[in-house]
Write an enzyme that holds these catalytic residues in place. Structure first.
Site, PDB file in Angstrom:
ATOM      1  N   ASN A 103       0.860  -1.178   0.000  1.00 53.67           N
ATOM      2  CA  ASN A 103       0.000   0.000   0.000  1.00 53.67           C
ATOM      3  C   ASN A 103       0.904   1.238   0.000  1.00 53.67           C
ATOM      4  O   ASN A 103       1.996   1.211  -0.574  1.00 53.67           O
ATOM      5  CB  ASN A 103      -0.981  -0.033   1.177  1.00 53.67           C
ATOM      6  CG  ASN A 103      -2.266   0.708   0.859  1.00 53.67           C
ATOM      7  OD1 ASN A 103      -2.814   0.575  -0.240  1.00 53.67           O
ATOM      8  ND2 ASN A 103      -2.776   1.485   1.803  1.00 53.67           N
ATOM      9  N   ASP A 197      -6.790   8.732   4.649  1.00 50.99           N
ATOM     10  CA  ASP A 197      -6.067   7.905   3.682  1.00 50.99           C
ATOM     11  C   ASP A 197      -4.658   8.477   3.523  1.00 50.99           C
ATOM     12  O   ASP A 197      -3.899   8.510   4.484  1.00 50.99           O
ATOM     13  CB  ASP A 197      -6.858   7.867   2.372  1.00 50.99           C
ATOM     14  CG  ASP A 197      -6.496   6.700   1.471  1.00 50.99           C
ATOM     15  OD1 ASP A 197      -5.321   6.290   1.462  1.00 50.99           O
ATOM     16  OD2 ASP A 197      -7.379   6.204   0.744  1.00 50.99           O
TER      17      ASP A 197
END
Length: 286
Positions: A103, A197
């Protein structure tokens, strides 16, 4: 404190990324790097000329960053790899784990890559945050995160900010070049506003965080006060970075994944001109 709301934006690249992520300004080339994680694509965009490139990777890519000697470093599903300027590919650290992928990642002031992972099923504690040095040596910094996401440093390098998305928090650590320590919350995103995020830190030391399912980017001061909000037309805003010649334009990546009826801008690379002042980011030393 008064909160300023910005609503003006432009579409920099009218892409339809499945999961656009990780905008990074490459000062050496004057272009923006960004990715489509689930599309396994690395994108570049030159705002001065409009030139764009797209490169497909062999597996899902969580992040891409420039390197000091040219080329790129990639946070891939099975580990961290580099592309040399001549496009030669080589693994720095390969550690495939079934059901896990890369990620977000960020380059620390010392030139190391802080690379995050998560499970595809987002199982609690199934991800990590690790430091990968220029020689490929790996130190696990956080062994049991769920969705490792935004990471960034204060302008003086003494603080590091970090998001594990399901916690709804932006956390801050003290940092002196070694291991991050003294973790505490900077801010908790309230219910209904989305999930934190990707993030970036500006020249004032303020933290800009993109809100997944929030359709916005928020700016928080170093004391955790909300003072600016950028509202955007699609809900899945994923990450942000300052770019352009003066580092005053905020680039924002977005996603289409999971939207029943994606808006026209879902998956596009957006830009909010002149909204703040960024700082030059370190590049990977390897």
């Amino acid at each position: 404190m008064t909160t300023t709301v910005h609503t003006a934006y432009e579409v920099a690249v009218a892409a339809e990324a499945t999961l656009g992520e990780g905008p990074t300004w490459d000062a050496a080339t004057g272009r923006l790097l960004w990715i489509d994680i689930l599309g396994s694509r690395v994108h570049t965009y030159d705002p001065a000329t409009g030139r764009r490139t797209t490169r497909t990777t062999d597996q899902h890519v969580g992040a891409v960053k420039p390197r000091a000697n040219g080329g790129l470093v990639l946070n891939l599903r099975d580990g961290v790899a580099v592309l040399d300027p001549d496009d030669t590919f080589r693994w720095l650290h390969r550690e495939p784990v079934p059901g896990r992928r890369a990620n977000d990642a960020a380059v620390a002031p010392d030139g190391s890559l802080w690379a995050g992972t998560m499970r595809y099923d987002e199982a609690a504690g199934g991800g990590t945050l690790s430091r990968v040095g220029a020689d490929g040596a790996v130190t696990t910094l956080l062994p049991d995160v769920t969705v490792s996401n935004g990471t960034g440093w204060s302008p003086d390098g003494s603080l590091v900010y970090y998001v594990d998305t399901p916690t709804r928090r932006v956390d801050v650590f003290d940092y002196d070049g070694g291991l991050p320590r003294n973790r505490r919350p900077l801010v908790t995103i309230e219910e209904g506003a989305g999930f934190p995020d990707g993030l970036t830190v500006d020249a004032d030391g303020c933290v800009w965080v993109a809100l997944w399912d929030g359709g916005a980017v928020r700016r928080y001061t170093p004391t955790g006060e909300l003072d600016r909000v950028v509202t955007l037309p699609t809900p899945r805003t994923t990450a942000c970075a300052f770019g352009g010649a003066g580092l005053t334009d905020l680039y924002v990546t977005t996603a289409r994944v999971g939207l029943a009826a994606p808006q026209a801008t879902a998956g596009a690379l957006l830009v909010v001109p002149g909204v703040g002042q960024g700082v030059v980011q370190p590049v990977f030393a390897g």
